[in-house]
Design an enzyme around this catalytic site. Structure first.
Site, PDB file in Angstrom:
ATOM      1  N   THR A  55       0.817  -1.224   0.000  1.00 12.62           N
ATOM      2  CA  THR A  55       0.000   0.000   0.000  1.00 12.62           C
ATOM      3  C   THR A  55       0.850   1.272   0.000  1.00 12.62           C
ATOM      4  O   THR A  55       0.341   2.355   0.277  1.00 12.62           O
ATOM      5  CB  THR A  55      -0.935   0.030   1.221  1.00 12.62           C
ATOM      6  OG1 THR A  55      -0.164  -0.085   2.420  1.00 12.62           O
ATOM      7  CG2 THR A  55      -1.957  -1.090   1.168  1.00 12.62           C
ATOM      8  N   GLY A  56       2.134   1.137  -0.322  1.00 13.62           N
ATOM      9  CA  GLY A  56       3.017   2.294  -0.336  1.00 13.62           C
ATOM     10  C   GLY A  56       4.120   2.211   0.693  1.00 13.62           C
ATOM     11  O   GLY A  56       4.808   3.210   0.955  1.00 13.62           O
ATOM     12  N   HIS A  76       3.665  -4.428   9.478  1.00 18.93           N
ATOM     13  CA  HIS A  76       2.389  -4.681   8.820  1.00 18.93           C
ATOM     14  C   HIS A  76       1.342  -5.133   9.832  1.00 18.93           C
ATOM     15  O   HIS A  76       0.194  -5.413   9.462  1.00 18.93           O
ATOM     16  CB  HIS A  76       2.535  -5.782   7.763  1.00 18.93           C
ATOM     17  CG  HIS A  76       3.320  -5.371   6.551  1.00 18.93           C
ATOM     18  ND1 HIS A  76       3.196  -4.131   5.950  1.00 18.93           N
ATOM     19  CD2 HIS A  76       4.245  -6.047   5.809  1.00 18.93           C
ATOM     20  CE1 HIS A  76       3.997  -4.065   4.906  1.00 18.93           C
ATOM     21  NE2 HIS A  76       4.647  -5.208   4.797  1.00 18.93           N
ATOM     22  N   TYR A 131      -1.953   6.821   0.025  1.00 17.41           N
ATOM     23  CA  TYR A 131      -0.980   6.821  -1.063  1.00 17.41           C
ATOM     24  C   TYR A 131      -1.376   7.829  -2.143  1.00 17.41           C
ATOM     25  O   TYR A 131      -0.545   8.570  -2.677  1.00 17.41           O
ATOM     26  CB  TYR A 131      -0.906   5.417  -1.649  1.00 17.41           C
ATOM     27  CG  TYR A 131       0.116   5.221  -2.738  1.00 17.41           C
ATOM     28  CD1 TYR A 131       1.456   5.011  -2.432  1.00 17.41           C
ATOM     29  CD2 TYR A 131      -0.270   5.206  -4.091  1.00 17.41           C
ATOM     30  CE1 TYR A 131       2.399   4.808  -3.433  1.00 17.41           C
ATOM     31  CE2 TYR A 131       0.660   4.995  -5.089  1.00 17.41           C
ATOM     32  CZ  TYR A 131       1.993   4.796  -4.753  1.00 17.41           C
ATOM     33  OH  TYR A 131       2.916   4.595  -5.748  1.00 17.41           O
ATOM     34  N   ARG A 168       7.226  -2.420  -8.941  1.00 21.52           N
ATOM     35  CA  ARG A 168       6.498  -2.872 -10.131  1.00 21.52           C
ATOM     36  C   ARG A 168       6.095  -1.697 -11.006  1.00 21.52           C
ATOM     37  O   ARG A 168       6.572  -1.538 -12.115  1.00 21.52           O
ATOM     38  CB  ARG A 168       5.270  -3.702  -9.739  1.00 21.52           C
ATOM     39  CG  ARG A 168       4.618  -4.409 -10.915  1.00 21.52           C
ATOM     40  CD  ARG A 168       3.491  -5.309 -10.461  1.00 21.52           C
ATOM     41  NE  ARG A 168       2.333  -4.559  -9.994  1.00 21.52           N
ATOM     42  CZ  ARG A 168       1.352  -4.130 -10.780  1.00 21.52           C
ATOM     43  NH1 ARG A 168       1.395  -4.362 -12.067  1.00 21.52           N
ATOM     44  NH2 ARG A 168       0.319  -3.476 -10.271  1.00 21.52           N
TER      45      ARG A 168
END
Length: 336
Positions: free
Chosen positions: A82-83, A141, A230, A300
Site C-alpha cells: 500500500t506504499g 504490517h 498513497y 512494479r
C-alpha cells in the site's frame, strides 16, 4: 518472563531453552486456531481477528511477548503493498538528511528501503538488536489491535499509509505471483486470489479491518498517529514530505526549503530513482530471514489506478461496495 537486560538482548540471552519453550507454546496455540488456504496455497491462521501465514504469525507472537520500544521510536505501519517501500524511503531520507553534512551519499543509494527501516515482525522478531538505535524508525504490517501492548501504551509515534483496495489487491497478487514463479511454483490465479481478498483472507487481513484499526486510533490519538493515503501523497508529495518531517519532530528549516531540500528528497525517493538503483535491480533484502526476497519485486509500477488493467469493472465495483459497507459510519472514505 521478567528480565533486567535491555529489551534488545532478551531473546539472545535466554538461550535455547526459552526458544524451544516458545516454539512449543506457538505450536500449541496454532493447533487451536481456525485456518484456511491462503494466497500462496499455504495455510493462513485466524489470530486475534486477523489472518496470518505461519511465518508471520510465529514472529508476531514473539514480538508481542518480547518487544519493548524506545520512547522515541517512530513506526511506519501499513498493510502490505500500500506504499510501504516509498514511505520508508521518505521517512528515512527526511530523518537522516542532517547526517549527510553536505554529502549526497545516502544509505538509500546502496541499501533497499526495507533494510534501512527494519521490520518489527521480520528482522526484529528474530534479533531485536538488529537495528541502529540512533535511527528510531521501524516498520510493521501488524494490525493496530495486534501490536505489542508495549507500543500501544508508549508515547511512540506511528505513521500509517493505505490506498484504494483495488490497487492494493492487484499489487499484492503480483507480488505473491512473482515470488512464487521465482521458486518455480505456479501462482494462484488472479480470480481465485480476488475471492480470498474479498472474503478478508490475506496476510494481516481483512484489509478493511486493518485500515479501520489505524484510522480509529488516529482519531483517538492524533498526536501519536498520522494517517495517510498513497493517493493524496502522490497528489501533493511536497506538502506531505513537510508534514512527515513535522510529525517526526525534524521539520525543515526555511533555509532548507529555500535550498530545495524537500525536492531533493522527493527526487531521491522517487519510483524512477529507486527502481533503477543497482541494489534494487539485482540485490536481495531481508537477508536475516529464511527466504531473502529479490529487491526488484518491490518496484512494479507505483501507479494509481492500475487495477483497471487487471480487474473487470464488475470486480472493481464489487470491491468498492465491500469497502464502502465495511467503512460505513467510520468517517473514513478512501480514494477510489
Amino acid at each position: 518472563m521478567e528480565s533486567s537486560l535491555p529489551s534488545s538482548q532478551i531473546l539472545d540471552s535466554d538461550g535455547n531453552a526459552e526458544r524451544k519453550n516458545e516454539a512449543k507454546n506457538y505450536n500449541e496455540v496454532m493447533s487451536t486456531l481456525p485456518k484456511v488456504k491462503g494466497l500462496r496455497g499455504d495455510d493462513y491462521y485466524l489470530y486475534q481477528g486477523f489472518w496470518y501465514a505461519p511465518f508471520f504469525l510465529e514472529r508476531l507472537m514473539s514480538v508481542q511477548e518480547h518487544f519493548h520500544p524506545q520512547s522515541t521510536d517512530i513506526f511506519v505501519a501499513s498493510f502490505p503493498k500500500t506504499g510501504t517501500t516509498w514511505l520508508k524511503a521518505l521517512t528515512f531520507a527526511i530523518f537522516t538528511r542532517s547526517r549527510l553534512s553536505g554529502s549526497t551519499t545516502s544509505s538509500l543509494l546502496s541499501k533497499m528501503p526495507h533494510d534501512c527501516v527494519p521490520f518489527l515482525n521480520y528482522n526484529l522478531a528474530q534479533n531485536p538488536s538488529n537495528r541502529d538505535l540512533t535511527i528510531p524508525l521501524l516498520s510493521t504490517h501488524v494490525p493496530y489491535s495486534c501490536l505489542p501492548k508495549s507500543i500501544i501504551s508508549s508515547c511512540c509515534k506511528i505513521i500509517y499509509i493505505c490506498r484504494d483496495a483495488k490497487d492494493a489487491f492487484v499489487s499484492l497478487w503480483y507480488f505473491h505471483a512473482t515470488l512464487q514463479r521465482s521458486k518455480n511454483v505456479e501462482p494462484l490465479p488472479l480470480e481465485e486470489a480476488f475471492e480470498l481478498f474479498c472474503n478478508g483472507i490475506a496476510n494481516f487481513g481483512p484489509y478493511w479491518n486493518h485500515v479501520l484499526g489505524y484510522w480509529r486510533a488516529s482519531l483517538e490519538f492524533p498526536e501519536k498517529i498520522l494517517f495517510l493515503t498513497y493517493e493524496e501523497m502522490k497528489k501533493d508529495t511536497a506538502a506531505h514530505v513537510k508534514k512527515l518531517a513535522e510529525f517526526m519532530g525534524c521539520s525543515f528549516t526555511l533555509e532548507e526549503e529555500e535550498e530545495g531540500e524537500v525536492q531533493k528528497i522527493i527526487g531521491m525517493c522517487s519510483f524512477e530513482k529507486l527502481s533503477n538503483l543497482e541494489v534494487n535491480k539485482n540485490g536481495k533484502c531481508l537477508l536475516d530471514i529464511s527466504i531473502p526476497i529479490p529487491n526488484s519485486i518491490f518496484f512494479r509500477k507505483g501507479e494509481i489506478g492500475d487495477w483497471a488493467n487487471h480487474l473487470t469493472p464488475e470486480m472493481g465495483a464489487r470491491l468498492d461496495d465491500i469497502m464502502e459497507r465495511k467503512l460505513k459510519g467510520s468517517g473514513l472514505k478512501l480514494p477510489r
